[in-house]
Design a protein around this motif. Structure first.
Motif, PDB file in Angstrom:
ATOM      1  N   ASP A   1      -8.698 142.327  59.239  1.00 31.14           N
ATOM      2  CA  ASP A   1      -9.137 141.114  59.903  1.00 31.14           C
ATOM      3  C   ASP A   1      -8.072 140.225  59.431  1.00 31.14           C
ATOM      4  N   LEU A   2      -8.492 138.862  59.671  1.00 36.73           N
ATOM      5  CA  LEU A   2      -7.388 137.885  59.426  1.00 36.73           C
ATOM      6  C   LEU A   2      -7.610 137.200  57.826  1.00 36.73           C
ATOM      7  N   LYS A   3      -8.890 137.843  56.998  1.00 36.55           N
ATOM      8  CA  LYS A   3      -9.199 137.193  55.737  1.00 36.55           C
ATOM      9  C   LYS A   3      -7.941 137.253  54.709  1.00 36.55           C
ATOM     10  N   VAL A   4      -7.635 136.168  54.177  1.00 37.41           N
ATOM     11  CA  VAL A   4      -6.834 135.938  53.359  1.00 37.41           C
ATOM     12  C   VAL A   4      -7.485 135.324  51.755  1.00 37.41           C
ATOM     13  N   ARG A   5      -7.252 135.892  50.596  1.00 43.34           N
ATOM     14  CA  ARG A   5      -7.747 135.490  49.534  1.00 43.34           C
ATOM     15  C   ARG A   5      -6.510 134.950  48.619  1.00 43.34           C
ATOM     16  N   PHE A   6      -6.399 133.760  48.146  1.00 45.08           N
ATOM     17  CA  PHE A   6      -5.472 133.474  47.405  1.00 45.08           C
ATOM     18  C   PHE A   6      -5.966 132.276  46.434  1.00 45.08           C
ATOM     19  N   THR A   7      -5.314 131.874  45.476  1.00 46.56           N
ATOM     20  CA  THR A   7      -5.644 131.180  44.266  1.00 46.56           C
ATOM     21  C   THR A   7      -4.948 129.805  44.498  1.00 46.56           C
ATOM     22  N   VAL A   8      -5.407 128.677  44.142  1.00 48.00           N
ATOM     23  CA  VAL A   8      -4.585 127.398  44.187  1.00 48.00           C
ATOM     24  C   VAL A   8      -4.743 126.958  42.708  1.00 48.00           C
ATOM     25  N   THR A   9      -3.753 126.352  42.183  1.00 49.76           N
ATOM     26  CA  THR A   9      -3.741 125.939  40.843  1.00 49.76           C
ATOM     27  C   THR A   9      -3.060 124.472  40.651  1.00 49.76           C
ATOM     28  N   ASP A  10      -3.472 123.716  39.777  1.00 48.86           N
ATOM     29  CA  ASP A  10      -3.022 122.467  39.184  1.00 48.86           C
ATOM     30  C   ASP A  10      -2.512 122.564  38.019  1.00 48.86           C
ATOM     31  N   THR A  11      -1.866 123.772  37.758  1.00 49.64           N
ATOM     32  CA  THR A  11      -1.455 124.267  36.587  1.00 49.64           C
ATOM     33  C   THR A  11      -2.211 124.018  35.241  1.00 49.64           C
TER      34      THR A  11
ATOM     35  N   THR B   1     -18.788 119.420  52.400  1.00 47.42           N
ATOM     36  CA  THR B   1     -17.214 119.903  52.837  1.00 47.42           C
ATOM     37  C   THR B   1     -16.480 118.884  52.105  1.00 47.42           C
ATOM     38  N   PHE B   2     -15.336 119.459  51.122  1.00 43.65           N
ATOM     39  CA  PHE B   2     -14.501 118.502  50.553  1.00 43.65           C
ATOM     40  C   PHE B   2     -13.051 119.066  50.584  1.00 43.65           C
ATOM     41  N   ARG B   3     -11.971 118.338  50.276  1.00 42.76           N
ATOM     42  CA  ARG B   3     -10.657 119.138  49.971  1.00 42.76           C
ATOM     43  C   ARG B   3     -10.254 119.468  48.704  1.00 42.76           C
ATOM     44  N   VAL B   4      -9.473 120.543  48.782  1.00 49.13           N
ATOM     45  CA  VAL B   4      -8.999 120.932  47.513  1.00 49.13           C
ATOM     46  C   VAL B   4      -7.636 121.171  47.539  1.00 49.13           C
ATOM     47  N   GLY B   5      -6.689 121.085  46.482  1.00 53.34           N
ATOM     48  CA  GLY B   5      -5.402 121.200  46.568  1.00 53.34           C
ATOM     49  C   GLY B   5      -4.605 121.624  45.459  1.00 53.34           C
ATOM     50  N   GLY B   6      -3.253 122.151  45.541  1.00 51.84           N
ATOM     51  CA  GLY B   6      -2.457 122.364  44.466  1.00 51.84           C
ATOM     52  C   GLY B   6      -1.534 123.337  45.063  1.00 51.84           C
ATOM     53  N   LEU B   7      -0.842 123.914  43.891  1.00 52.55           N
ATOM     54  CA  LEU B   7       0.009 125.052  44.259  1.00 52.55           C
ATOM     55  C   LEU B   7      -0.489 126.598  44.327  1.00 52.55           C
ATOM     56  N   VAL B   8      -0.175 127.344  45.409  1.00 55.29           N
ATOM     57  CA  VAL B   8      -0.558 128.450  45.589  1.00 55.29           C
ATOM     58  C   VAL B   8       0.171 129.523  44.594  1.00 55.29           C
ATOM     59  N   LYS B   9      -0.829 130.009  43.678  1.00 51.37           N
ATOM     60  CA  LYS B   9      -0.513 130.919  42.647  1.00 51.37           C
ATOM     61  C   LYS B   9       0.447 131.960  42.884  1.00 51.37           C
ATOM     62  N   GLU B  10       1.485 132.145  42.302  1.00 49.88           N
ATOM     63  CA  GLU B  10       2.343 133.234  42.449  1.00 49.88           C
ATOM     64  C   GLU B  10       1.557 134.862  42.184  1.00 49.88           C
ATOM     65  N   GLY B  11       1.718 135.690  43.265  1.00 52.76           N
ATOM     66  CA  GLY B  11       1.002 136.961  43.233  1.00 52.76           C
ATOM     67  C   GLY B  11      -0.138 137.049  43.395  1.00 52.76           C
ATOM     68  N   SER B  12      -0.880 135.808  44.087  1.00 49.71           N
ATOM     69  CA  SER B  12      -2.471 135.529  44.112  1.00 49.71           C
ATOM     70  C   SER B  12      -2.834 136.043  45.470  1.00 49.71           C
ATOM     71  N   VAL B  13      -1.826 135.941  46.600  1.00 50.31           N
ATOM     72  CA  VAL B  13      -2.169 136.089  47.986  1.00 50.31           C
ATOM     73  C   VAL B  13      -2.556 137.694  48.234  1.00 50.31           C
ATOM     74  N   ALA B  14      -3.812 137.745  48.730  1.00 50.24           N
ATOM     75  CA  ALA B  14      -4.266 139.055  49.119  1.00 50.24           C
ATOM     76  C   ALA B  14      -4.619 139.140  50.663  1.00 50.24           C
ATOM     77  N   ARG B  15      -4.202 139.751  51.541  1.00 50.73           N
ATOM     78  CA  ARG B  15      -4.667 140.000  52.840  1.00 50.73           C
ATOM     79  C   ARG B  15      -5.147 141.055  53.223  1.00 50.73           C
ATOM     80  N   SER B  16      -6.331 140.916  54.112  1.00 49.80           N
ATOM     81  CA  SER B  16      -7.036 141.898  54.511  1.00 49.80           C
ATOM     82  C   SER B  16      -6.470 142.774  55.391  1.00 49.80           C
ATOM     83  N   GLU B  17      -6.814 144.147  55.475  1.00 51.35           N
ATOM     84  CA  GLU B  17      -6.089 144.827  56.356  1.00 51.35           C
ATOM     85  C   GLU B  17      -6.783 145.098  57.898  1.00 51.35           C
TER      86      GLU B  17
END
Length: 154
Positions: free
Chosen positions: A71-81, A53-69
């Motif tokens: 269940d509660l699953k969400v896919r998104f992309t984090v970037t450090d540019t 287990t570790f931590r990752v962080g950054g900005l949530v990339k614009e247009g990358s959030v995809a929610r499942s219809e």
């Protein structure tokens, strides 16, 4: 060597053995519970552990959030540019979570290189970004949005 001296030496050896064992247990438990931070660039370079287990962080990339219809699953992309990390999270996201904002996620990498988050933390107001995220953005050569820049002197 007298019997009394032998007994005393045995007692000292037992005490040292007990202290050594307790120290080993403490260090093992500490190492297992230590959660390190890795930037998206470090994850992309293969510097992040796959089985821990570790931590990752950054900005949530614009247009990358995809929610499942279903269940509660969400896919998104984090970037450090510089580099991106795909993240999957199954749960309720924080109220302050949105595209373009800074987040930190705890979890593990799966075999496909996707970060499976156990917990997602979002920034708490317009003038704050987690220090790890701000530092990784600066190292990657990117600039955080003006409202998220760290105050001077920090």
């Amino acid at each position: 060597m007298t019997p009394r001296r032998k007994k005393r030496l045995s007692l000292v050896a037992l005490v040292l053995l007990g202290v050594g064992g307790a120290t080993a247990l403490f260090l093992t438990a500490f190492q297992e519970n230590l959660i390190l931070y890795h930037s998206p660039t470090e994850v992309a370079a293969g510097k992040a552990p796959v089985d821990r287990t570790f931590r990752v962080g950054g900005l949530v990339k614009e247009g990358s959030v995809a929610r499942s219809e279903e269940d509660l699953k969400v896919r998104f992309t984090v970037t450090d540019t510089k580099d991106d990390v795909a993240i999957v999270y199954d749960g309720v996201l924080p109220d302050l979570f949105k595209e373009g904002q800074g987040i930190v996620a705890n979890g593990k990498l799966n075999g496909d290189g996707v970060f499976v988050a156990e917990k997602v933390l979002a920034k708490h107001d317009e003038n704050y970004m987690p220090p790890e995220v701000a530092e990784s953005l600066e190292k990657a050569g990117g600039k955080p949005p003006h409202s998220m820049a760290r105050p001077e002197g920090n």
